[in-house]
Design a protein around this motif. Structure first.
Motif, PDB file in Angstrom:
ATOM      1  N   UNK A   1       0.962  -1.098  -0.068  1.00 38.28           N
ATOM      2  CA  UNK A   1       0.078   0.020   0.041  1.00 38.28           C
ATOM      3  C   UNK A   1       0.910   1.199   0.144  1.00 38.28           C
ATOM      4  N   UNK A   2       1.326   1.802  -1.045  1.00 43.59           N
ATOM      5  CA  UNK A   2       2.422   2.755  -1.261  1.00 43.59           C
ATOM      6  C   UNK A   2       1.806   4.032  -1.183  1.00 43.59           C
ATOM      7  N   UNK A   3       1.548   4.431   0.184  1.00 42.91           N
ATOM      8  CA  UNK A   3       0.992   5.539   0.680  1.00 42.91           C
ATOM      9  C   UNK A   3       1.845   6.192   1.744  1.00 42.91           C
ATOM     10  N   UNK A   4       2.013   7.362   1.618  1.00 46.80           N
ATOM     11  CA  UNK A   4       2.927   8.297   2.844  1.00 46.80           C
ATOM     12  C   UNK A   4       2.400   7.754   3.902  1.00 46.80           C
ATOM     13  N   UNK A   5       0.973   7.957   4.630  1.00 44.97           N
ATOM     14  CA  UNK A   5       0.391   7.708   5.967  1.00 44.97           C
ATOM     15  C   UNK A   5       0.561   6.152   6.412  1.00 44.97           C
ATOM     16  N   UNK A   6       0.810   5.289   5.268  1.00 40.19           N
ATOM     17  CA  UNK A   6       0.740   3.804   5.456  1.00 40.19           C
ATOM     18  C   UNK A   6       2.313   3.714   6.178  1.00 40.19           C
ATOM     19  N   UNK A   7       3.114   4.316   5.427  1.00 46.44           N
ATOM     20  CA  UNK A   7       4.453   4.048   5.809  1.00 46.44           C
ATOM     21  C   UNK A   7       4.714   4.658   7.220  1.00 46.44           C
ATOM     22  N   UNK A   8       4.175   5.545   7.412  1.00 47.67           N
ATOM     23  CA  UNK A   8       4.453   6.585   8.726  1.00 47.67           C
ATOM     24  C   UNK A   8       3.736   5.548   9.820  1.00 47.67           C
ATOM     25  N   UNK A   9       2.670   5.097   9.767  1.00 48.77           N
ATOM     26  CA  UNK A   9       2.040   4.104  10.634  1.00 48.77           C
ATOM     27  C   UNK A   9       2.880   2.740  10.917  1.00 48.77           C
ATOM     28  N   UNK A  10       3.165   2.236   9.719  1.00 48.16           N
ATOM     29  CA  UNK A  10       4.085   1.172   9.858  1.00 48.16           C
ATOM     30  C   UNK A  10       5.267   1.277  10.590  1.00 48.16           C
ATOM     31  N   UNK A  11       5.848   2.274  10.389  1.00 46.89           N
ATOM     32  CA  UNK A  11       7.206   2.635  10.986  1.00 46.89           C
ATOM     33  C   UNK A  11       6.958   2.955  12.605  1.00 46.89           C
TER      34      UNK A  11
END
Length: 462
Positions: free
Chosen positions: A318-328
């Motif tokens: 799911x290549x979306x900025x908020x997804x990467x932030x949440x996963x990180x």
């Protein structure tokens, strides 16, 4: 001379984009000794050549649209002023905003105690993280835990004349507004770019391989926006592929299509796909990569190498900025946080997303086609609405709204919501919370409508 012992960290993060920054800050907040390595500009794609400057361009286009509509609302404004956009004034102002954000990112990292190092990292043959720094020197590091969050980059074209084409990153370097522009690609980047180019007065051509664009979205979004773009004057070249680009004597670019036709423009922007940013020496540490060049991870972001993790676009999740932030953040919670977070992981279902087209589109959950495949057509109830927003009652020109609610099972659980219309991104955020919580159609119906709004249609669908 004795060999230099590599500096050791609790957490070493490769990639200073949204996911890497969020994860490193969260780790440091728990007291972990953290190093963040970034080869380009801090903030990654989103801040520098993605969401942020792109949305600024979208806002500029929306202002132009408002100018064209102002007279019909009683203001003595010449609609022709919408075509006087000053690119040379606006670009440095936009760039300065991005630069301010870079500084804010750096200061926030410093406040949290994250060490930031600019340079290009890779794993050497000894499995150490080796960084080629900006000053021309190199340094090696070790860490108890390593995160790879290097993101993605545009796929370059491989056709004759590719050297005359710019990609979505290169767009932000344009010093002048092209009078005629060809945008190649049917994804959200191409749709957004062609939308604001058209809104700012460029003769705009969008070249797509199929009959509609945004093919990963629900059919209602595809058809509504493709038809509307064509109606407002975006030249949508359907079932067309670019075979070559030639630079003419006058500086214009001549595109030759597989249909045999040609087109002359001033700029060609290629937005066909992205791929992961690798070249990290992963073979030296046993990190497995797919045939598509994506890092293989499990549900806890763990790679095939012990204590090496990965998230964001480089994994294809799911290549979306908020997804990467949440996963990180969840990853750092699990690695360095209290016991209650030891099993925390990112959920990739029901992630809301928006397309900043003209008008906007928003989507969460399953498309109708995917819902049919999962639940069966007889187990679904589809609610639809198309109307003209009240704002356009005063205007000769009308902009469409298309809403679709997909419900499954006898309880009519909402499994998909797809919006086209002004402010769709803002409307979707709140409804996304409800759908994530498992809302049913009855839950939607139980909410009193806010009148007069477009959003009220979603709680009055019949």
């Amino acid at each position: 001379m004795a060999p230099i012992t590599p500096k050791h960290y609790d957490y070493l993060v490769i990639g200073g984009g949204s996911g890497g920054v969020a994860s490193s800050r969260r780790a440091a907040s728990y007291g972990a000794k953290t190093l963040l390595i970034e080869g380009g500009h801090i903030g990654g794609t989103c801040v520098n050549v993605g969401c942020v400057p792109k949305k600024v361009m979208w806002y500029a286009s929306e202002v132009a649209k408002t100018i064209t509509e102002a007279r019909e609302y009683g203001f003595d404004v010449d609609p022709k002023l919408a075509k006087t956009f000053n690119w040379e004034y606006f670009k440095p102002k936009r760039d300065a905003y991005v630069e301010r954000l870079n500084g804010i990112y750096e200061r926030n990292l410093e406040k949290e105690g994250v060490e930031l190092l600019y340079g290009w990292a890779k794993f050497n043959e000894d499995g150490l993280v080796e960084v080629a720094k900006r000053d021309g020197t190199s340094e090696t590091f070790t860490a108890d835990n390593i995160l790879i969050a290097t993101g993605g980059k545009p796929i370059p074209p491989s056709i004759p004349g590719a050297e005359h084409i710019i990609d979505s990153n290169g767009f932000f370097k344009l010093e002048k507004q092209p009078k005629r522009v060809a945008v190649v690609g049917a994804g959200y980047i191409g749709v957004e770019f062609s939308g604001f180019f058209h809104g700012l007065g460029s003769e705009t051509h969008l070249i797509i391989r199929g009959d509609t664009f945004l093919r990963k979205f629900d059919e209602s979004i595809q058809t509504t926006l493709t038809d509307y773009y064509t109606k407002i004057g975006v030249n949508v070249h359907k079932k067309t592929q670019v075979k070559s680009v030639e630079k003419l004597a006058d500086g214009a670019l001549k595109l030759t299509f597989d249909t045999g036709s040609t087109l002359e423009v001033d700029s060609v922007i290629w937005t066909v796909g992205r791929h992961s940013y690798l070249g990290l020496g992963l073979e030296h540490v046993g990190v497995k990569v797919t045939d598509r060049g994506l890092i293989v991870v499990d549900e806890y972001q763990e790679t095939t190498a012990k204590n090496i993790f990965s998230l964001g676009d480089v994994t294809g999740e799911v290549e979306l900025t908020p997804v990467a932030i949440a996963a990180g953040r969840k990853l750092s919670n699990r690695l360095f946080g209290p016991e209650q977070f030891k099993d925390q992981k990112q959920d990739y279902t029901n992630v809301p997303s928006a397309v900043f087209s003209h008008p906007e589109a928003g989507s969460i959950g399953l498309s109708e086609a995917d819902a049919v495949e999962k639940y069966g057509k007889d187990n679904l109830k589809i609610y639809k609405s198309k109307f003209t927003p009240m704002y356009y009652a005063m205007l000769e020109h009308k902009s469409p709204v298309s809403y679709k609610l997909i419900c499954a099972g006898p309880e009519e659980k909402v499994v998909g919501l797809h919006l086209v219309g002004d402010a769709s991104s803002e409307i979707l955020q709140g409804f996304g919370v409800a759908i994530k919580m498992g809302a049913t159609k009855a839950d939607f119906d139980s909410v009193v409508a806010i009148h007069p709004t477009s959003a009220e249609e979603l709680v009055t669908l019949r």
